[in-house]
Design a protein around this motif. Structure first.
Motif, mmCIF file in Angstrom:
data_model
loop_
_atom_site.group_PDB
_atom_site.id
_atom_site.type_symbol
_atom_site.label_atom_id
_atom_site.label_comp_id
_atom_site.label_asym_id
_atom_site.label_seq_id
_atom_site.Cartn_x
_atom_site.Cartn_y
_atom_site.Cartn_z
ATOM 1 N N ASN A 290 0.855 -1.183 0.000
ATOM 2 C CA ASN A 290 0.000 0.000 0.000
ATOM 3 C C ASN A 290 0.896 1.239 0.000
ATOM 4 O OD1 ASN A 290 -1.886 2.055 0.414
ATOM 5 N ND2 ASN A 290 -3.139 0.806 1.798
ATOM 6 N N VAL A 291 0.827 2.002 -1.097
ATOM 7 C CA VAL A 291 1.591 3.248 -1.212
ATOM 8 C C VAL A 291 0.659 4.442 -1.400
ATOM 9 C CG1 VAL A 291 3.652 2.104 -2.122
ATOM 10 C CG2 VAL A 291 1.896 2.946 -3.714
ATOM 11 N N SER A 292 -0.615 4.279 -1.092
ATOM 12 C CA SER A 292 -1.612 5.331 -1.319
ATOM 13 C C SER A 292 -1.359 6.547 -0.428
ATOM 14 C CB SER A 292 -3.014 4.782 -1.069
ATOM 15 O OG SER A 292 -3.171 4.386 0.288
ATOM 16 N N TYR A 293 -1.948 7.678 -0.832
ATOM 17 C CA TYR A 293 -1.859 8.931 -0.074
ATOM 18 C C TYR A 293 -0.410 9.345 0.173
ATOM 19 C CZ TYR A 293 -6.889 8.730 0.771
ATOM 20 O OH TYR A 293 -8.251 8.704 0.602
ATOM 21 N N ASN A 294 0.332 9.460 -0.930
ATOM 22 C CA ASN A 294 1.685 9.981 -0.885
ATOM 23 C C ASN A 294 1.864 10.991 -2.018
ATOM 24 O OD1 ASN A 294 3.505 8.769 1.285
ATOM 25 N ND2 ASN A 294 2.501 6.913 0.509
ATOM 26 N N ARG A 295 3.091 11.200 -2.470
ATOM 27 C CA ARG A 295 3.369 12.185 -3.522
ATOM 28 C C ARG A 295 4.141 11.528 -4.667
ATOM 29 N NH1 ARG A 295 5.144 17.226 0.516
ATOM 30 N NH2 ARG A 295 3.109 17.370 1.575
ATOM 31 N N LEU A 296 3.804 10.275 -4.952
ATOM 32 C CA LEU A 296 4.519 9.515 -5.969
ATOM 33 C C LEU A 296 4.096 9.908 -7.380
ATOM 34 C CD1 LEU A 296 4.318 6.025 -4.237
ATOM 35 C CD2 LEU A 296 6.293 7.568 -4.297
ATOM 36 N N CYS A 297 5.026 9.754 -8.316
ATOM 37 C CA CYS A 297 4.765 10.064 -9.726
ATOM 38 C C CYS A 297 5.300 8.935 -10.607
ATOM 39 C CB CYS A 297 5.448 11.374 -10.136
ATOM 40 S SG CYS A 297 4.458 12.845 -9.753
ATOM 41 N N GLY A 298 4.924 8.985 -11.871
ATOM 42 C CA GLY A 298 5.450 8.038 -12.843
ATOM 43 C C GLY A 298 4.613 6.779 -12.950
ATOM 44 N N PRO A 299 4.946 5.932 -13.909
ATOM 45 C CA PRO A 299 4.179 4.704 -14.127
ATOM 46 C C PRO A 299 4.464 3.637 -13.080
ATOM 47 C CG PRO A 299 6.033 4.813 -15.647
ATOM 48 C CD PRO A 299 6.020 6.124 -14.915
ATOM 49 N N ILE A 300 3.431 2.894 -12.740
ATOM 50 C CA ILE A 300 3.604 1.729 -11.866
ATOM 51 C C ILE A 300 4.299 0.652 -12.689
ATOM 52 C CG2 ILE A 300 2.401 -0.067 -10.558
ATOM 53 C CD1 ILE A 300 0.095 1.972 -10.193
ATOM 54 N N PRO A 301 5.448 0.148 -12.237
ATOM 55 C CA PRO A 301 6.161 -0.871 -13.023
ATOM 56 C C PRO A 301 5.274 -2.086 -13.300
ATOM 57 C CG PRO A 301 7.545 -0.050 -11.249
ATOM 58 C CD PRO A 301 6.178 0.503 -11.003
ATOM 59 N N VAL A 302 5.427 -2.638 -14.492
ATOM 60 C CA VAL A 302 4.637 -3.809 -14.872
ATOM 61 C C VAL A 302 5.422 -5.074 -14.563
ATOM 62 C CG1 VAL A 302 3.538 -5.035 -16.795
ATOM 63 C CG2 VAL A 302 3.462 -2.521 -16.687
ATOM 64 N N GLY A 303 4.753 -6.005 -13.882
ATOM 65 C CA GLY A 303 5.398 -7.266 -13.575
ATOM 66 C C GLY A 303 5.313 -7.622 -12.122
ATOM 67 N N GLY A 304 5.779 -8.827 -11.789
ATOM 68 C CA GLY A 304 5.741 -9.286 -10.408
ATOM 69 C C GLY A 304 4.323 -9.314 -9.866
ATOM 70 N N LYS A 305 4.150 -8.821 -8.669
ATOM 71 C CA LYS A 305 2.836 -8.835 -8.013
ATOM 72 C C LYS A 305 2.107 -7.494 -8.109
ATOM 73 C CE LYS A 305 3.408 -13.037 -6.281
ATOM 74 N NZ LYS A 305 3.456 -13.291 -4.847
ATOM 75 N N LEU A 306 2.736 -6.495 -8.751
ATOM 76 C CA LEU A 306 2.221 -5.129 -8.636
ATOM 77 C C LEU A 306 0.824 -4.941 -9.203
ATOM 78 C CD1 LEU A 306 5.292 -2.792 -9.142
ATOM 79 C CD2 LEU A 306 4.456 -3.961 -7.114
ATOM 80 N N CYS A 321 0.640 6.625 -12.298
ATOM 81 C CA CYS A 321 -0.235 6.174 -13.385
ATOM 82 C C CYS A 321 0.070 4.732 -13.761
ATOM 83 C CB CYS A 321 -0.083 7.076 -14.610
ATOM 84 S SG CYS A 321 1.592 7.110 -15.274
ATOM 85 N N GLY A 322 -0.791 4.170 -14.587
ATOM 86 C CA GLY A 322 -0.634 2.783 -15.017
ATOM 87 C C GLY A 322 -1.497 1.831 -14.204
ATOM 88 N N ALA A 323 -1.685 0.653 -14.741
ATOM 89 C CA ALA A 323 -2.547 -0.341 -14.081
ATOM 90 C C ALA A 323 -1.991 -0.687 -12.696
ATOM 91 C CB ALA A 323 -2.607 -1.602 -14.948
#
Length: 327
Positions: A290-306, A321-323
């Motif tokens: 859980n990384v919600s409610y922060n100030r992160l940017c960029g695409p969520i890496p694709v792969g693994g369990k993400l 952004c990203g799935a």
């Protein structure tokens, strides 16, 4: 009547008249427990503590099978009004002491507990015990488990707890503790305990010294901690669970290297910036993120369990952004 019959009758009558003759329980231990009960005004939860019966058979009491000395006192889920009686310190062979789910239990942690040099497990939880976490606990050098959670303890955490070399778990969560995390918590020698400090009012920065510890579990959530926490991670560590959620932490997640052993990671409700590093996709055992409610940017890496985690585990970031987020 034969001599054999008379002898049998004699022993039978002796046992009927004085059942204490068959007691396994040490008489000194029995006296201590009866004083303990009296100090609490003979509560119903201790109704089985009858002076005419063997105290090794009493509710909440266990005796060592070899010495018959009381080695465990575990009182839980009942009405135990008052404070912990000082007589508890007069059970020298005690290895386990537990007061659990006793909302009527009040007052400070009894100083006489410091006399219990053989104590391995101390659990005082879900009570209304108040006052500080006492420094005298450091004298209990055989402790392997210490839980003082779900109480009304206040004040600062004594740094001397780091001297407990056999400690495997330290639970101080869900109290009213204030001040900073002791710097000495980065100098545990011997065992490195699972560390639970959540749901308090701890403030300031997490000591950088904690970065030298390879905790299996560290939970610092729901406090007022600020600054950096990136040093808690590391490729060479064997940490499984890290929870620093709901604090005021602020660091660049892009530069973090995660241990391959990580199974649970909760960073929500902080001020963490940067992007999610691609290396996190290699964590095969990651079961919670859980990384919600922060100030992160960029695409969520694709792969693994993400992509197996939900929308709510990522939402409310600056420009992530990203799935599974909407594109």
């Amino acid at each position: 009547m034969s001599n054999t019959s008379l002898l049998s009758l004699f022993f039978f009558l002796c046992l009927c008249i004085s059942p204490s003759l068959s007691d396994l329980c040490n008489p000194n231990d029995k006296k201590v427990l009866l004083k303990f009960k009296k100090s609490l005004n003979n509560p119903y939860v201790l109704a089985s503590w009858n002076p005419k019966t063997d105290c090794c058979d009493w509710y909440c009491v266990t005796c060592d099978l070899t010495t018959n000395r009381i080695n465990s006192l575990t009182i839980f889920a009942g009405d135990l009004p008052g404070q912990i009686p000082p007589e508890v310190g007069d059970l020298p062979y005690l290895e386990t002491l537990m007061f659990h789910k006793l909302p009527s239990l009040t007052g400070p942690i009894q100083p006489a507990i410091a006399k219990l040099k053989n104590l391995k497990t101390l659990r005082i939880s879900w009570t209304n015990i108040s006052g500080p976490v006492p420094d005298f606990i450091r004298q209990l050098t055989n402790l392997t488990f210490l839980e003082l959670s779900f109480n009304n303890l206040s004040g600062t955490i004594p740094g001397s707890l780091s001297k407990l070399q056999k400690l495997g778990a330290l639970h101080l969560d869900r109290n009213k503790l204030t001040g900073s995390i002791p710097e000495s918590f980065g100098t545990f020698t011997g065992s490195i305990p699972d560390l639970y400090l959540s749901h308090n009012q701890l403030s300031g920065k997490i000591p950088a010294s904690l970065g030298s510890m390879d905790f299996n579990t560290i939970d610092l959530s729901r406090n007022k901690l600020e600054g950096d926490a990136s040093f808690l991670f590391g490729l060479n560590k064997t940490t499984q669970r890290i929870d620093v959620s709901r604090n005021l932490l602020e660091f660049n997640l892009s530069k973090v290297e995660f241990p391959q052993s990580l199974t649970n990671l909760d960073l929500n409700h902080n001020k963490i910036f940067g992007s999610i590093p691609a290396q996190i996709t290699s964590l095969e055992n990651l079961g919670f993120l859980n990384v919600s409610y922060n100030r992160l940017c960029g695409p969520i890496p694709v792969g693994g369990k993400l992509q197996s985690f939900g929308y709510t585990e990522y939402f409310h970031n600056r420009c992530l952004c990203g799935a599974p987020l909407e594109r």
